[in-house]
Design an enzyme around this catalytic site. Structure first.
Site, PDB file in Angstrom:
ATOM      1  N   ILE A   2      84.816 -31.969  56.382  1.00 50.14           N
ATOM      2  CA  ILE A   2      84.165 -30.673  56.566  1.00 50.14           C
ATOM      3  C   ILE A   2      84.565 -29.760  55.420  1.00 50.14           C
ATOM      4  O   ILE A   2      85.751 -29.607  55.126  1.00 50.14           O
ATOM      5  CB  ILE A   2      84.611 -30.023  57.896  1.00 50.14           C
ATOM      6  CG1 ILE A   2      84.373 -30.980  59.064  1.00 50.14           C
ATOM      7  CG2 ILE A   2      83.898 -28.689  58.121  1.00 50.14           C
ATOM      8  CD1 ILE A   2      85.102 -30.575  60.341  1.00 50.14           C
ATOM      9  N   CYS A   3      83.583 -29.160  54.768  1.00 53.16           N
ATOM     10  CA  CYS A   3      83.861 -28.184  53.722  1.00 53.16           C
ATOM     11  C   CYS A   3      83.863 -26.801  54.372  1.00 53.16           C
ATOM     12  O   CYS A   3      82.810 -26.240  54.655  1.00 53.16           O
ATOM     13  CB  CYS A   3      82.800 -28.268  52.629  1.00 53.16           C
ATOM     14  SG  CYS A   3      83.144 -27.156  51.274  1.00 53.16           S
ATOM     15  N   LEU A   4      85.051 -26.318  54.669  1.00 49.83           N
ATOM     16  CA  LEU A   4      85.199 -25.034  55.351  1.00 49.83           C
ATOM     17  C   LEU A   4      86.428 -24.351  54.758  1.00 49.83           C
ATOM     18  O   LEU A   4      87.521 -24.922  54.785  1.00 49.83           O
ATOM     19  CB  LEU A   4      85.365 -25.274  56.858  1.00 49.83           C
ATOM     20  CG  LEU A   4      85.471 -24.063  57.769  1.00 49.83           C
ATOM     21  CD1 LEU A   4      84.203 -23.221  57.724  1.00 49.83           C
ATOM     22  CD2 LEU A   4      85.743 -24.505  59.205  1.00 49.83           C
ATOM     23  N   ASN A  44      77.496 -29.199  54.661  1.00 50.97           N
ATOM     24  CA  ASN A  44      78.945 -29.009  54.508  1.00 50.97           C
ATOM     25  C   ASN A  44      79.777 -30.068  55.225  1.00 50.97           C
ATOM     26  O   ASN A  44      80.991 -29.921  55.350  1.00 50.97           O
ATOM     27  CB  ASN A  44      79.355 -27.618  55.000  1.00 50.97           C
ATOM     28  CG  ASN A  44      78.522 -26.518  54.370  1.00 50.97           C
ATOM     29  OD1 ASN A  44      77.692 -25.923  55.037  1.00 50.97           O
ATOM     30  ND2 ASN A  44      78.695 -26.278  53.085  1.00 50.97           N
TER      31      ASN A  44
END
Length: 148
Positions: A84-86, A77
């Site tokens: 950041i994939c959040l 992620n």
């Protein structure tokens, strides 16, 4: 509005810092912060120190801060640019969230990746199909880029 809120969050962070994280302005600009995240003990990132930049938009907290890793990290992620994939940094952002909560969410993402919403599909695939290889690669990157 934004600068009052950012100042309050800074005071709260200094008074009650989240476990294994620290953060504050990089210089005189309250809208540019740097944070340090210690690799969680129960993850392949244990022992690493990860630098993260936090950039607050002028309409914070109605828009999320831009948060990016400056330390290279092997994670499904987090990509090579440090993005950041959040969900809480994107569509799940809420003005009730704080930098402290964001840092804690990043820590838990390090421990528990989300391979079903990857930023780096190859790493997600390795995470799902060969956990030992994922963990050993993540550990060697941590030793190479996040220690010393």
């Amino acid at each position: 509005m934004a600068s009052k809120r950012i100042n309050k969050e800074l005071r709260d962070l200094q008074r009650d810092p989240p476990v294994s994280c620290s953060a504050g302005p990089t210089g005189d600009d309250m809208f540019q912060w740097q944070a340090t995240i210690m690799g969680p003990a129960d993850s392949p990132f244990a022992g690493g120190v990860f630098l993260v930049t936090i950039h607050f938009p002028p309409d914070y907290p109605f828009k999320p801060p831009k948060v990016a890793f400056r330390t290279k990290v092997y994670h499904p992620n987090i990509n090579s640019n440090g993005s950041i994939c959040l969900d809480i940094l994107k569509e799940q952002w809420s003005p009730a969230l704080t930098v402290s909560k964001v840092l804690l969410s990043i820590c838990s993402l390090l421990t528990d990746p989300n391979p079903d919403d990857p930023l780096v599909p190859e790493i997600a695939h390795i995470y799902k199909t060969d956990r030992v290889k994922y963990e050993s690669t993540a550990q060697s990157w941590t030793q190479k880029y996040a220690m010393g």
